[in-house]
Scaffold this active site. Structure first.
Site, short mmCIF file in Angstrom:
data_model
loop_
_atom_site.label_atom_id
_atom_site.label_comp_id
_atom_site.label_asym_id
_atom_site.label_seq_id
_atom_site.Cartn_x
_atom_site.Cartn_y
_atom_site.Cartn_z
CD GLU A 176 -3.02 -0.47 -0.14
OE1 GLU A 176 -3.09 0.71 -0.49
OE2 GLU A 176 -3.61 -1.38 -0.74
CG ASP A 206 -7.79 5.10 -4.31
OD1 ASP A 206 -8.99 5.06 -4.64
OD2 ASP A 206 -6.95 4.28 -4.72
CD GLN A 258 2.97 9.48 -3.57
OE1 GLN A 258 3.53 8.63 -2.88
NE2 GLN A 258 2.39 10.52 -3.05
CB THR A 259 4.92 3.16 -7.34
OG1 THR A 259 5.81 4.07 -6.69
CG2 THR A 259 5.71 2.33 -8.33
CE1 TYR A 284 5.55 12.22 -5.01
CE2 TYR A 284 5.87 10.51 -6.66
CZ TYR A 284 5.37 11.74 -6.29
OH TYR A 284 4.70 12.49 -7.19
CB CYS A 286 -23.42 3.66 -13.66
SG CYS A 286 -22.30 5.04 -13.84
CE1 TYR A 328 -7.23 3.48 -0.76
CE2 TYR A 328 -4.85 3.61 -0.49
CZ TYR A 328 -5.97 3.00 -1.02
OH TYR A 328 -5.82 1.89 -1.79
S1 SF4 Z 1 -20.86 2.24 -15.84
FE1 SF4 Z 1 -19.08 3.29 -16.63
S2 SF4 Z 1 -18.95 5.21 -15.54
FE2 SF4 Z 1 -20.37 3.91 -14.44
S3 SF4 Z 1 -19.12 2.94 -12.84
FE3 SF4 Z 1 -19.15 1.57 -14.60
S4 SF4 Z 1 -17.35 2.11 -15.83
FE4 SF4 Z 1 -17.75 3.76 -14.38
#
Ligand code: SF4
Length: 365
Positions: A50, A151, A55-56, A95, A222, A133
């Site tokens: 982690e 994150d 940063q990698t 870093y 979504c 995080y």
């Molecule tokens: S449907 Fe598309 S925008 Fe929505 S969470 Fe999945 S990959 Fe992301």
């Protein structure tokens, strides 16, 4: 025309449960095979991975973690090691404060937690370099606690599934993401599976550009996708202002082929790492007169130039070869070391290039 921003509301429990279940099922089938994804998870290797991943890129972390873990198989092994040995293993990863913090964390784990990585978020937060995080990631992914994580990947997924068209630079957006992450992890079956799955989804499917919505387990839930805003949420951040600085690095070799190298100061960029003697300037490239006077060298000859970009800086390297200005007025800084001895020192990427690639080609014994 872009619709009005959606007002962010807390994710209702039923919706959170559906989202969490889809992520867990997807991750169980699609998790990448990575060295730290063992069963059961090793807390120390997970913490190492982690910190490295902060940063990698993950592919790079996967390449480097076996050597780090076999050299320092427990916090106690690292706690007893000299700082230079961890910096040497960290060479090229950038870093370097992460390596120094990891060393201090290992000492704290040895002294305050009986050598065991703590499981509580509050204890993890006491470790240098461990933020909210990372603490949440270890507590949930290793110890299966209902700890939220946010994150860049997780924040993006949450903003998109909720259609939350918020300014990513605003602190309130962060608070919103943490609150939603907590609701989601409260609703999941396995915090370990869900949190890591959410991160994996952000890394592989819900990517910053061109998200693969057709392959996404959350596509039906979504809101960004439904409004065709998946390419616009989150709005791109303004790039941070960059600073140009100049480093004049001088290659000096002796008759035996040894190369002059010095340790950088204990504070600032590439602290305590090794380099060819270097004169730095914030304004413009140091002049040959300044270089010869400051570094104790003579017969300066240009040997190249390259630009190295860090997150916030453009570092212009001006490379010279030279002879030491002995016996007076001064002795050059540093010590003559064989290429093998230099390779064993902690080196940032540009200094490795100067000392181990450019120097052999420009040797002037
Ligand atoms: S449907 Fe598309 S925008 Fe929505 S969470 Fe999945 S990959 Fe992301």
């Amino acid at each position: 025309m872009r619709p009005d921003p959606v007002t962010p509301n807390p994710i209702p429990r039923d919706r959170a449960k559906r989202i969490a279940a889809r992520v867990e099922t997807w991750f169980a089938k699609n998790a990448r095979d990575l060295p730290w994804r063992t069963s059961p998870r090793d807390p120390w290797m997970s913490l190492l991975s982690e910190i490295l991943a902060q940063q990698t890129q993950i592919s790079r972390v996967a390449e480097r973690i076996p050597a780090l873990f076999s050299t320092f198989p427990s916090p106690t092994h690292l706690a007893h090691a000299p700082e230079q040995s961890i910096l040497a293993l960290w060479s090229g990863l950038g870093y370097y404060s992460r390596a120094r913090n990891l060393h201090k964390s290992a000492q704290m784990i040895r002294d305050s937690f009986d050598g065991n990585v703590p499981s509580a978020v509050d204890d993890l937060l006491k470790l240098p370099g461990v933020g909210r995080y990372t603490a949440g990631a270890i507590a949930s992914m290793v110890f299966n606690q209902r700890a939220p994580i946010v994150d860049g990947n997780v924040r993006r997924v949450i903003m998109r599934i909720e259609g939350a068209d918020l300014d990513p630079a605003n602190k309130a957006t962060d608070q919103y993401a943490w609150a939603q992450s907590q609701r989601l992890v409260n609703a999941c079956t396995s915090p370990a599976l869900f949190n890591e799955g959410l991160m994996e989804l952000g890394a592989l499917i819900c990517t910053p550009r061109a998200p693969k919505c057709a392959q996404c387990p959350l596509s039906r839930s979504c809101r960004a996708r439904r409004a065709n805003l998946q390419d616009q949420i989150p709005a791109p951040k303004k790039p941070a202002a960059r600073k140009a600085i100049h480093h004049a690095a001088v290659i000096v070799t002796d008759a035996a082929g040894k190369i002059l190298a010095e340790q950088r100061p204990a504070r600032g960029l590439w602290a305590n790492l090794w380099q060819a003697p270097t004169l730095e300037s914030a304004e413009r490239a140091p002049t040959p007169r300044q270089i010869t006077a400051e570094l104790g060298v003579r017969k300066l000859k240009p040997a190249g130039h390259f630009l190295f970009k860090t997150t916030h800086r453009d570092v212009h390297f001006h490379i010279y070869s030279a002879h030491p200005a002995e016996p007076s007025p001064g002795t050059p800084r540093g010590e003559f070391l064989s290429p093998e001895a230099i390779a064993a020192k902690p080196l940032a990427t540009p200094h490795r290039r100067i000392l181990l690639e450019i120097a052999p080609a420009t040797a002037r014994p």
